[in-house]
Design an enzyme around this catalytic site. Structure first.
Site, PDB file in Angstrom:
ATOM      1  N   CYS A   5       0.821  -1.206   0.000  1.00 36.80           N
ATOM      2  CA  CYS A   5       0.000   0.000   0.000  1.00 36.80           C
ATOM      3  C   CYS A   5       0.860   1.264   0.000  1.00 36.80           C
ATOM      4  O   CYS A   5       1.704   1.441  -0.852  1.00 36.80           O
ATOM      5  CB  CYS A   5      -0.973  -0.050   1.176  1.00 36.80           C
ATOM      6  SG  CYS A   5      -2.343   1.101   1.064  1.00 36.80           S
ATOM      7  N   HIS A   6       0.662   2.142   0.982  1.00 30.51           N
ATOM      8  CA  HIS A   6       1.414   3.396   1.046  1.00 30.51           C
ATOM      9  C   HIS A   6       2.853   3.203   1.511  1.00 30.51           C
ATOM     10  O   HIS A   6       3.631   4.149   1.505  1.00 30.51           O
ATOM     11  CB  HIS A   6       0.702   4.397   1.962  1.00 30.51           C
ATOM     12  CG  HIS A   6      -0.549   4.949   1.366  1.00 30.51           C
ATOM     13  ND1 HIS A   6      -1.782   4.384   1.622  1.00 30.51           N
ATOM     14  CD2 HIS A   6      -0.771   5.984   0.525  1.00 30.51           C
ATOM     15  CE1 HIS A   6      -2.709   5.063   0.963  1.00 30.51           C
ATOM     16  NE2 HIS A   6      -2.122   6.039   0.284  1.00 30.51           N
ATOM     17  N   GLU A  36      -6.417   6.420  -4.614  1.00 28.16           N
ATOM     18  CA  GLU A  36      -6.395   7.615  -3.749  1.00 28.16           C
ATOM     19  C   GLU A  36      -7.643   8.464  -4.025  1.00 28.16           C
ATOM     20  O   GLU A  36      -8.302   8.933  -3.091  1.00 28.16           O
ATOM     21  CB  GLU A  36      -5.149   8.469  -4.005  1.00 28.16           C
ATOM     22  CG  GLU A  36      -3.821   7.786  -3.817  1.00 28.16           C
ATOM     23  CD  GLU A  36      -3.369   7.697  -2.371  1.00 28.16           C
ATOM     24  OE1 GLU A  36      -4.171   7.914  -1.451  1.00 28.16           O
ATOM     25  OE2 GLU A  36      -2.184   7.390  -2.177  1.00 28.16           O
TER      26      GLU A  36
END
Length: 97
Positions: A5-6, A36
């Protein structure tokens, strides 16, 4: 090395001992810009990491549909696109061990 993910934000400026970027010329994935926007957090994140990866020479890949599990391995670098990719990412890491 792996991220989900991030987590790939932390790989953006990581350099190898020769000074080259870790992600340069490597396949990576992480939370896609479309995800996002759909999650309505595009105004909260500091930058578009998908584009930043591409600018650093990464071969960014993503699933055809948002929020679908997607993980890739490029050598010892394993990345997963979104939270739903955690299991697939960990399975790829385990295969490398």
């Amino acid at each position: 090395m792996s991220s989900v993910c991030h987590g790939y934000f932390g790989l953006l400026n990581t350099r190898l001992s020769d000074g080259s970027l870790l992600v340069g010329g490597r396949k990576v994935t992480g939370f896609a810009w479309q995800e996002e926007v759909l999650a309505r957090v595009d105004k909260l994140v500091p930058y578009n990491a998908e584009e930043e990866m591409k600018e650093r020479g990464a071969l960014y890949e993503k699933a055809l549909l948002p929020f679908v599990s997607y993980a890739i391995a490029d050598g010892n670098l394993v990345t997963g696109q979104n939270p739903g990719s955690a299991k697939a990412t960990s399975q790829k890491v385990a295969e490398l061990l």
